[in-house]
Motif scaffolding. Structure first.
Motif, PDB file in Angstrom:
ATOM      1  N   PHE A  99     -34.537  18.321 -53.298  1.00 18.58           N
ATOM      2  CA  PHE A  99     -34.853  17.612 -52.056  1.00 18.58           C
ATOM      3  C   PHE A  99     -35.819  16.462 -52.313  1.00 18.58           C
ATOM      4  O   PHE A  99     -35.941  15.548 -51.491  1.00 18.58           O
ATOM      5  CB  PHE A  99     -35.445  18.571 -51.025  1.00 18.58           C
ATOM      6  CG  PHE A  99     -35.575  17.976 -49.652  1.00 18.58           C
ATOM      7  CD1 PHE A  99     -34.461  17.805 -48.854  1.00 18.58           C
ATOM      8  CD2 PHE A  99     -36.803  17.580 -49.158  1.00 18.58           C
ATOM      9  CE1 PHE A  99     -34.571  17.241 -47.587  1.00 18.58           C
ATOM     10  CE2 PHE A  99     -36.931  17.013 -47.895  1.00 18.58           C
ATOM     11  CZ  PHE A  99     -35.802  16.851 -47.105  1.00 18.58           C
ATOM     12  N   VAL A 102     -34.194  13.163 -51.778  1.00 20.71           N
ATOM     13  CA  VAL A 102     -34.131  12.695 -50.389  1.00 20.71           C
ATOM     14  C   VAL A 102     -35.455  12.038 -50.011  1.00 20.71           C
ATOM     15  O   VAL A 102     -35.482  10.973 -49.376  1.00 20.71           O
ATOM     16  CB  VAL A 102     -33.807  13.867 -49.435  1.00 20.71           C
ATOM     17  CG1 VAL A 102     -33.871  13.400 -47.974  1.00 20.71           C
ATOM     18  CG2 VAL A 102     -32.449  14.464 -49.745  1.00 20.71           C
ATOM     19  N   LEU A 130     -28.479  11.629 -55.542  1.00 20.21           N
ATOM     20  CA  LEU A 130     -27.970  12.000 -54.223  1.00 20.21           C
ATOM     21  C   LEU A 130     -26.450  12.178 -54.246  1.00 20.21           C
ATOM     22  O   LEU A 130     -25.907  12.973 -53.475  1.00 20.21           O
ATOM     23  CB  LEU A 130     -28.367  10.951 -53.187  1.00 20.21           C
ATOM     24  CG  LEU A 130     -29.857  10.962 -52.824  1.00 20.21           C
ATOM     25  CD1 LEU A 130     -30.167   9.869 -51.817  1.00 20.21           C
ATOM     26  CD2 LEU A 130     -30.277  12.317 -52.262  1.00 20.21           C
ATOM     27  N   GLY A 134     -26.936  15.448 -53.005  1.00 21.98           N
ATOM     28  CA  GLY A 134     -27.242  15.085 -51.620  1.00 21.98           C
ATOM     29  C   GLY A 134     -26.437  15.784 -50.558  1.00 21.98           C
ATOM     30  O   GLY A 134     -26.919  15.975 -49.438  1.00 21.98           O
ATOM     31  N   PHE A 137     -27.829  18.492 -48.213  1.00 24.88           N
ATOM     32  CA  PHE A 137     -28.881  18.133 -47.249  1.00 24.88           C
ATOM     33  C   PHE A 137     -28.359  17.304 -46.079  1.00 24.88           C
ATOM     34  O   PHE A 137     -29.136  16.911 -45.213  1.00 24.88           O
ATOM     35  CB  PHE A 137     -29.992  17.352 -47.949  1.00 24.88           C
ATOM     36  CG  PHE A 137     -30.606  18.072 -49.111  1.00 24.88           C
ATOM     37  CD1 PHE A 137     -31.238  19.289 -48.927  1.00 24.88           C
ATOM     38  CD2 PHE A 137     -30.526  17.552 -50.390  1.00 24.88           C
ATOM     39  CE1 PHE A 137     -31.802  19.974 -50.003  1.00 24.88           C
ATOM     40  CE2 PHE A 137     -31.086  18.224 -51.471  1.00 24.88           C
ATOM     41  CZ  PHE A 137     -31.718  19.439 -51.281  1.00 24.88           C
ATOM     42  N   LEU A 138     -27.055  17.049 -46.040  1.00 20.57           N
ATOM     43  CA  LEU A 138     -26.498  16.220 -44.974  1.00 20.57           C
ATOM     44  C   LEU A 138     -26.554  16.929 -43.635  1.00 20.57           C
ATOM     45  O   LEU A 138     -26.305  18.134 -43.531  1.00 20.57           O
ATOM     46  CB  LEU A 138     -25.052  15.845 -45.295  1.00 20.57           C
ATOM     47  CG  LEU A 138     -24.856  14.854 -46.449  1.00 20.57           C
ATOM     48  CD1 LEU A 138     -23.369  14.710 -46.756  1.00 20.57           C
ATOM     49  CD2 LEU A 138     -25.469  13.502 -46.121  1.00 20.57           C
ATOM     50  N   LYS A 139     -26.872  16.175 -42.598  1.00 17.50           N
ATOM     51  CA  LYS A 139     -26.859  16.700 -41.237  1.00 17.50           C
ATOM     52  C   LYS A 139     -25.428  16.818 -40.736  1.00 17.50           C
ATOM     53  O   LYS A 139     -24.485  16.310 -41.356  1.00 17.50           O
ATOM     54  CB  LYS A 139     -27.686  15.798 -40.320  1.00 17.50           C
ATOM     55  CG  LYS A 139     -29.175  15.823 -40.610  1.00 17.50           C
ATOM     56  CD  LYS A 139     -29.975  15.005 -39.610  1.00 17.50           C
ATOM     57  CE  LYS A 139     -29.790  13.526 -39.832  1.00 17.50           C
ATOM     58  NZ  LYS A 139     -30.754  12.715 -39.036  1.00 17.50           N
ATOM     59  N   ARG A 143     -22.167  15.510 -42.507  1.00 13.69           N
ATOM     60  CA  ARG A 143     -21.522  16.522 -43.340  1.00 13.69           C
ATOM     61  C   ARG A 143     -20.033  16.634 -43.027  1.00 13.69           C
ATOM     62  O   ARG A 143     -19.201  16.730 -43.936  1.00 13.69           O
ATOM     63  CB  ARG A 143     -22.206  17.871 -43.143  1.00 13.69           C
ATOM     64  CG  ARG A 143     -21.578  19.003 -43.948  1.00 13.69           C
ATOM     65  CD  ARG A 143     -22.300  20.320 -43.694  1.00 13.69           C
ATOM     66  NE  ARG A 143     -23.603  20.327 -44.306  1.00 13.69           N
ATOM     67  CZ  ARG A 143     -23.824  20.629 -45.593  1.00 13.69           C
ATOM     68  NH1 ARG A 143     -22.818  20.947 -46.385  1.00 13.69           N
ATOM     69  NH2 ARG A 143     -25.044  20.613 -46.073  1.00 13.69           N
ATOM     70  N   ASP A 155     -30.171   7.619 -41.315  1.00 12.15           N
ATOM     71  CA  ASP A 155     -30.713   8.642 -42.217  1.00 12.15           C
ATOM     72  C   ASP A 155     -29.855   9.886 -42.040  1.00 12.15           C
ATOM     73  O   ASP A 155     -30.017  10.643 -41.070  1.00 12.15           O
ATOM     74  CB  ASP A 155     -32.177   8.944 -41.883  1.00 12.15           C
ATOM     75  CG  ASP A 155     -32.815   9.925 -42.858  1.00 12.15           C
ATOM     76  OD1 ASP A 155     -32.071  10.612 -43.593  1.00 12.15           O
ATOM     77  OD2 ASP A 155     -34.058  10.007 -42.898  1.00 12.15           O
ATOM     78  N   TYR A 157     -29.772  12.669 -43.686  1.00 13.20           N
ATOM     79  CA  TYR A 157     -30.269  13.889 -44.320  1.00 13.20           C
ATOM     80  C   TYR A 157     -31.195  14.676 -43.384  1.00 13.20           C
ATOM     81  O   TYR A 157     -31.872  14.124 -42.526  1.00 13.20           O
ATOM     82  CB  TYR A 157     -31.025  13.539 -45.604  1.00 13.20           C
ATOM     83  CG  TYR A 157     -30.164  12.820 -46.611  1.00 13.20           C
ATOM     84  CD1 TYR A 157     -29.141  13.484 -47.275  1.00 13.20           C
ATOM     85  CD2 TYR A 157     -30.364  11.468 -46.879  1.00 13.20           C
ATOM     86  CE1 TYR A 157     -28.330  12.818 -48.187  1.00 13.20           C
ATOM     87  CE2 TYR A 157     -29.561  10.797 -47.792  1.00 13.20           C
ATOM     88  CZ  TYR A 157     -28.544  11.480 -48.436  1.00 13.20           C
ATOM     89  OH  TYR A 157     -27.748  10.808 -49.341  1.00 13.20           O
ATOM     90  N   HIS A 158     -31.232  15.988 -43.611  1.00 12.04           N
ATOM     91  CA  HIS A 158     -32.161  16.845 -42.898  1.00 12.04           C
ATOM     92  C   HIS A 158     -33.602  16.466 -43.243  1.00 12.04           C
ATOM     93  O   HIS A 158     -33.873  15.886 -44.305  1.00 12.04           O
ATOM     94  CB  HIS A 158     -31.929  18.313 -43.259  1.00 12.04           C
ATOM     95  CG  HIS A 158     -30.726  18.907 -42.595  1.00 12.04           C
ATOM     96  ND1 HIS A 158     -30.687  19.189 -41.256  1.00 12.04           N
ATOM     97  CD2 HIS A 158     -29.516  19.281 -43.106  1.00 12.04           C
ATOM     98  CE1 HIS A 158     -29.514  19.715 -40.950  1.00 12.04           C
ATOM     99  NE2 HIS A 158     -28.778  19.784 -42.049  1.00 12.04           N
ATOM    100  N   TRP A 161     -36.168  20.708 -46.693  1.00 14.06           N
ATOM    101  CA  TRP A 161     -35.237  21.241 -47.691  1.00 14.06           C
ATOM    102  C   TRP A 161     -34.535  22.507 -47.231  1.00 14.06           C
ATOM    103  O   TRP A 161     -33.395  22.768 -47.629  1.00 14.06           O
ATOM    104  CB  TRP A 161     -35.982  21.512 -48.999  1.00 14.06           C
ATOM    105  CG  TRP A 161     -36.847  22.747 -48.976  1.00 14.06           C
ATOM    106  CD1 TRP A 161     -38.104  22.862 -48.478  1.00 14.06           C
ATOM    107  CD2 TRP A 161     -36.481  24.049 -49.452  1.00 14.06           C
ATOM    108  NE1 TRP A 161     -38.572  24.145 -48.619  1.00 14.06           N
ATOM    109  CE2 TRP A 161     -37.598  24.892 -49.218  1.00 14.06           C
ATOM    110  CE3 TRP A 161     -35.349  24.592 -50.067  1.00 14.06           C
ATOM    111  CZ2 TRP A 161     -37.599  26.247 -49.572  1.00 14.06           C
ATOM    112  CZ3 TRP A 161     -35.354  25.935 -50.411  1.00 14.06           C
ATOM    113  CH2 TRP A 161     -36.466  26.743 -50.170  1.00 14.06           C
TER     114      TRP A 161
END
Length: 263
Positions: A99, A102, A130, A134, A137-139, A143, A155, A157-158, A161
């Motif tokens: 993480f 990120v 990433l 990566g 960690f994608l939202k 995702r 952005d 990513y969450h 972590w």
């Protein structure tokens, strides 16, 4: 001073003595520890142990400041995350570690938006990392993908972590329900400037606000929480790296328990 506070006040010097003994053992653990770069749990555990050591030093220095509550709360969160990660050592410690890319990507984005130049090799390294790590960690929208012509979020990513898991769930999964419910949650009111937290710290007197230091019972609680969190973190490191400190850990724990029972 109430009877409970009087008893707690009398115990604080002893708690500090035991914490200093534990600090010596924790430092011995750090001094004896070496790890392989691909042992991600070892890396995570040593990082967490180093921070827990720093937290204990801060608690000892700050008593009776109310801010020891913030530190004790942080120690609970750190311990539970480490115990949780250790239950899936091939997946979660690596997730925690990667993480960092990120984090670095967000710094790079902020610098780019501010018109600052980015070293091309550093940019390439972040982008490659990433590409490899990566996706985990994608939202949600990023995702599952977006529709034709729809842009990805700026952005994707969450924020943290361990996204998808609340700290309550993490604490409960490692058997720390009581730590969470009885201590972490009440301590959070002080962390977040809640009226309950501040209400315990002030009283009104002739039109003035009078602020008080931490009650001895709460100070003793913070010291006790700190001892438990640091001791269990030392145990994780010793067990995982096979440092041979189990007998010393047991002796310290047993001595501490016996002191509690007879004081």
């Amino acid at each position: 001073m109430e009877d409970k506070d009087q008893k707690a006040d009398a115990r604080i010097p002893g708690l500090c003595l035991w914490l200093n003994k534990l600090l010596a053992l924790a430092n011995e653990t750090i001094d004896n520890a070496t790890y392989c770069e691909d042992d991600h749990l070892a890396f995570m555990a040593l990082c967490f142990l180093s921070k827990q050591i720093d937290h204990i030093r801060s608690i000892l220095a700050l008593i009776p400041s109310r801010d020891v509550i913030l530190i004790a709360r942080s120690m609970i969160e750190g311990l539970c995350q480490l115990l949780w990660a250790a239950r899936d050592p091939d997946v979660l410690p690596l997730r925690w570690r990667t993480f960092a890319w990120v984090h670095d990507w967000r710094i790079m984005q902020a610098k780019t938006e501010a018109g600052e130049s980015i070293d091309p090799e550093r940019r390439a390294a972040i982008q490659e990392a990433l590409r490899v790590f990566g996706d985990q960690f994608l939202k949600g929208r990023a995702r599952v993908g977006v529709g034709p012509g729809e842009p990805l979020p700026a952005d994707p990513y969450h924020k943290v972590w361990n996204a998808g898991y609340q700290i309550r769930q993490i604490c409960e999964s490692v058997g720390a329900e009581d730590l969470y419910r009885k201590l972490y949650v009440p301590f959070s009111d002080w962390q977040h400037w809640g009226p309950g937290g501040l209400g315990a710290a002030i009283h009104r007197q002739a039109g003035r606000i009078v602020y008080s230091s931490l009650r001895p019972t709460d100070a003793a609680t913070a010291l006790t929480v700190g001892f438990q969190c640091l001791l269990q973190t030392v145990e994780v490191v010793d067990r995982h790296l096979d440092l041979g400190l189990a007998a010393k850990i047991t002796d310290l724990r047993d001595g501490y328990i016996n002191w509690h029972e007879t004081n």
